[in-house]
Scaffold this motif. Sequence first.
Motif, short mmCIF file in Angstrom:
data_model
loop_
_atom_site.label_atom_id
_atom_site.label_comp_id
_atom_site.label_asym_id
_atom_site.label_seq_id
_atom_site.Cartn_x
_atom_site.Cartn_y
_atom_site.Cartn_z
N UNK A 522 0.83 -1.20 0.00
CA UNK A 522 0.00 0.00 0.00
C UNK A 522 0.87 1.25 0.00
N UNK A 523 2.18 1.07 0.24
CA UNK A 523 3.09 2.21 0.27
C UNK A 523 4.18 2.05 -0.80
N UNK A 524 3.88 1.34 -1.88
CA UNK A 524 4.85 1.14 -2.94
C UNK A 524 4.17 1.31 -4.29
N UNK A 525 4.99 1.38 -5.34
CA UNK A 525 4.45 1.53 -6.69
C UNK A 525 3.94 0.17 -7.16
N UNK A 526 2.60 0.03 -7.29
CA UNK A 526 1.98 -1.28 -7.49
C UNK A 526 1.36 -1.38 -8.88
N UNK A 527 1.48 -2.55 -9.48
CA UNK A 527 0.71 -2.89 -10.68
C UNK A 527 -0.28 -3.97 -10.27
N UNK A 528 -1.57 -3.67 -10.33
CA UNK A 528 -2.60 -4.65 -9.99
C UNK A 528 -3.13 -5.26 -11.28
N UNK A 529 -2.90 -6.55 -11.46
CA UNK A 529 -3.40 -7.21 -12.66
C UNK A 529 -4.85 -7.61 -12.44
N UNK A 530 -5.72 -7.22 -13.39
CA UNK A 530 -7.15 -7.54 -13.28
C UNK A 530 -7.37 -8.96 -13.79
N UNK A 531 -7.69 -9.89 -12.88
CA UNK A 531 -7.92 -11.27 -13.26
C UNK A 531 -9.20 -11.43 -14.05
N UNK A 532 -9.29 -12.49 -14.85
CA UNK A 532 -10.49 -12.68 -15.66
C UNK A 532 -11.70 -12.97 -14.81
N UNK A 533 -11.50 -13.49 -13.59
CA UNK A 533 -12.65 -13.79 -12.75
C UNK A 533 -13.10 -12.57 -11.97
N UNK A 534 -12.51 -11.41 -12.22
CA UNK A 534 -13.03 -10.19 -11.64
C UNK A 534 -12.31 -9.71 -10.41
N UNK A 535 -11.29 -10.43 -9.95
CA UNK A 535 -10.54 -10.00 -8.78
C UNK A 535 -9.07 -9.85 -9.16
N UNK A 536 -8.33 -9.01 -8.41
CA UNK A 536 -6.92 -8.85 -8.71
C UNK A 536 -6.21 -10.16 -8.41
N UNK A 537 -5.54 -10.70 -9.41
CA UNK A 537 -4.88 -11.98 -9.22
C UNK A 537 -3.70 -11.85 -8.28
N UNK A 538 -2.78 -10.98 -8.59
CA UNK A 538 -1.65 -10.70 -7.72
C UNK A 538 -1.44 -9.19 -7.65
N UNK A 539 -0.89 -8.72 -6.54
CA UNK A 539 -0.40 -7.35 -6.46
C UNK A 539 1.11 -7.42 -6.61
N UNK A 540 1.66 -6.71 -7.60
CA UNK A 540 3.06 -6.88 -7.97
C UNK A 540 3.74 -5.51 -8.02
N UNK A 541 4.85 -5.32 -7.32
CA UNK A 541 5.59 -4.07 -7.46
C UNK A 541 6.02 -3.86 -8.91
N UNK A 542 5.92 -2.63 -9.38
CA UNK A 542 6.18 -2.35 -10.79
C UNK A 542 7.60 -2.73 -11.19
N UNK A 543 8.57 -2.51 -10.29
CA UNK A 543 9.95 -2.85 -10.61
C UNK A 543 10.09 -4.35 -10.85
N UNK A 708 5.26 -10.83 -4.56
CA UNK A 708 3.90 -11.03 -5.01
C UNK A 708 2.99 -11.17 -3.79
N UNK A 709 1.81 -10.59 -3.87
CA UNK A 709 0.79 -10.78 -2.83
C UNK A 709 -0.37 -11.53 -3.46
N UNK A 710 -0.72 -12.66 -2.87
CA UNK A 710 -1.73 -13.53 -3.50
C UNK A 710 -3.15 -13.00 -3.32
N UNK A 711 -3.52 -12.58 -2.09
CA UNK A 711 -4.81 -11.98 -1.75
C UNK A 711 -5.95 -12.97 -1.54
N UNK A 712 -5.83 -14.21 -1.98
CA UNK A 712 -6.95 -15.15 -1.82
C UNK A 712 -6.42 -16.55 -1.55
#
Length: 856
Positions: A522-543, A708-712
């Motif tokens: 939450x305090x870094x430069x994040x790329x959130x990939x939009x999963x096909x099932x409608x939820x963010x699959x992983x939260x990944x630092x842009x670097x 990587x943050x899985x989230x689920x």
Amino acid sequence: QIILPLNPTVCLLICSTHTHNLLLTYSCVSGVCRYALGMSSGQIPDEDISASSQWSESTAARYGRLDCEEGDGAWCHGEIMVEPDYLKEFLQIDLHSLHFITLVGTQGRHAGGIGNEFAQMYKIKYSRDGSRWISWRNGQGKQVIEGNRNTYDVALRDLQPPIIARLVRFMPVIDHSMNVCMRVELYGCEWLDGLVSYNAPIGQQMNLPAYPVYLNDSVYDGAIIHSMTEGLGQLTDGVCGEDDFTLSHVHNGWPGYDYVGWNNESFPRGFVEIMFEFDRTRNFTSMKVHCNNMYSQHVKVFRQVVCYFGSDSGWEDTPLSFSPVEDEKNPSARFVTVNLASHMASAIKCQFYFADAWMLFSEITFQSGTAMYNTTLVPPRTVVPANTDDPTLKVDDSNTRILIGCLVAIIFILVAIIVIILWRQVWQKMMEKASRRMLDDELTVSLSIQSDTLVYSHNRSGTTIEQESNAAYEHIFPLGPDYQEPSRLICKLPEFAQSLEEPTASKSNTTSGVQDGVPHYAEADIVNLQGVTGSNTYAIPAVTMDLLSGKDVAVEEFPRKLLIFKEKLGEGQFGEVHLCEAEGMQAFINEEYSFDVPEDQPVLVAVKMLRSDANKNARNDFLKEIKIMSRLKDPNIIRLLAVCIYSDPLCMITEYMENGDLNQFLSRHELEGQLALLSNAPTVSFSNLCYMATQIASGMKYLSSLKFVHRDLATRNCLVGKNYTIKIADFGMSRNLYSGDYYRIQGRAVLPIRWMSWESILLGKFTTASDVWAFSVTLWEVLNFCKEQPYSQLTDEQVIENTGEFFRDQKRQIYLPQPVLCPDSLYQIMLSCWRRNAKERPSFQEIHRALLDLQL
């Protein structure tokens, strides 16, 4: 028009039957449900008839009506076919509501003698919801239906089994030597049951001294892996079994064909559970179950049935119980009527208890209140038989006009009410948004001052723009007065302000997104990939993403035609996930990876498919995800095997394990020991449980090393292979099976709150530390053999309230209890993962090491 191969006495009986009583026609008399549904008569309007292509405007889909010669005399496909048996073209009919279809009729293009095109063979596909299409097949598995032999005769074909569908497609099996034109009609009646699927154990085989009796559901149109899910079959085919279950109504049917049966030795809890799902909430009055009672063969009517009623708000606490009278004098099969006492539900789960060694059902129907039948505001089409003088069939026009007038008045009143409600909601949201923006702006300033850190995201031009670090507040507002406004919560609870004043890491650590070994995204430069099932699959630092995706995709293009659909695993706003068999997959993967499957056998895979109408951002995210997934190489992470990206829809093909997900796997097993031997259930040892948990920790250690943050993370997202091999999947199983694991926050998000840390729920903050929390809940599931949902004694709202207690940290929070199998040392590890301060939770490297030590 009614097509009836029956005697006149039966015809008169049927013709005098009122439409409301057509429920009786499904119950063992499917032959009477044969009304023409409106292609010939024009009851089905032009706009409900469509096609994949057409020769010209004069051969469009609307001309594909049986016995009609309008236009150029039929629907004709427009594509030039170059291969025989090329199934691409179709004529589609939308009935707008579910119908029970027992018969189809086809014609070619006659056009007054100048036409000479017809379909010699065709297939039928159908859908109940418009998204999942099913290929019709008979009891022997044959899909091709014999069509016409000339251009003018009508070829009527019985559908055995009948189909229950809203949308039907006629798909001509095309020989390249001739063009194909078709005119069609559907025969059946409206499906008043409203049942869209039943889920049940697979039927079993009874071994009689003379021959085996197969009691499987041979025409089930859902998925059949470990059980039957999300489909309909012989229990709704309108055919009741004989008193002697070894006989069959169906030509060429084998002994036991009409029945689905189970043996009590396979069910240690003494009952078979069947879940029924309906098109909407209904007022149920009764359920009728056609049972065999051939007690000389140890077959009896069920001893007791216990039914649970479910809706969007969950399952009712108090089930309904019913016990039929035991009958050991009359061996006849019979309907048992269960009074459902006008329960309101959209799903019913019934547990049928054995009275003897076997229990056999051939038909199950439901009766619900007539006020609930209309699925739309437009009255359903009613087809009245033509050419009859029976006065019972004449319609009272005056009553019809009064009814239509009342319906129109009700519609206007409902529209007015909806407009008022929507206006109030829009106004309220505007006020809340304005208030929330001011409060969040204050919070953002406060965080910026405390952390001395700004959060940025890159725009397309390469420049950077300042990004609000707590935008998650606009997406997650749990119900309840203390949690609807997180900013107000901060004002009420001064201890939160103290938590914001904790010392921050150095600027170098903050820039990399790592604080004391735990990345706070939450305090870094994040790329959130939009999963096909409608939820963010992983939260990944842009670097990290740049490093991973800078190379070419290391996977090959796979031919779509080699994918065979088996089951839908999930779906969402942007796409779907399907379980498929892939033929020849071994030739498309890297040499470093090998399957335990012979080269001539298909491989079980999961296919993530992006919808063709997905927006540009979703497509870009999908391609980024392919690049990143191609770089994930760990024995405990699902691998990307191949892709289909040369044409739409875009697909990525990943591994799928033969034993399915860990939740279902463990729920079918018991702990190794004396009790398991008595129940005759498959077993798993405690050491194997620890081995599986260690693999999950190892996979998460790999993901966390890449930040990587899985989230689920949960057992439903872990797949099981041979020898208890575990691999973590990257797609959420958004199936009905797990709908109860997700909490819908009205209008905003669907979250697995029972696995989420307090900061994820209250603050929308997902980190490696929150994954550690979820891992501990997953470990708790494993040690309980997934027999119980986490915090099963709490409602969803109480789970959210409990996160507030974690935040306050006044020793009133509720922890998951220590499982019976769990030693104290392991439970202490679990408790450390649930510490309030995320920095005090162990890393996955530490957890993995501790679990390895526990196994020694």
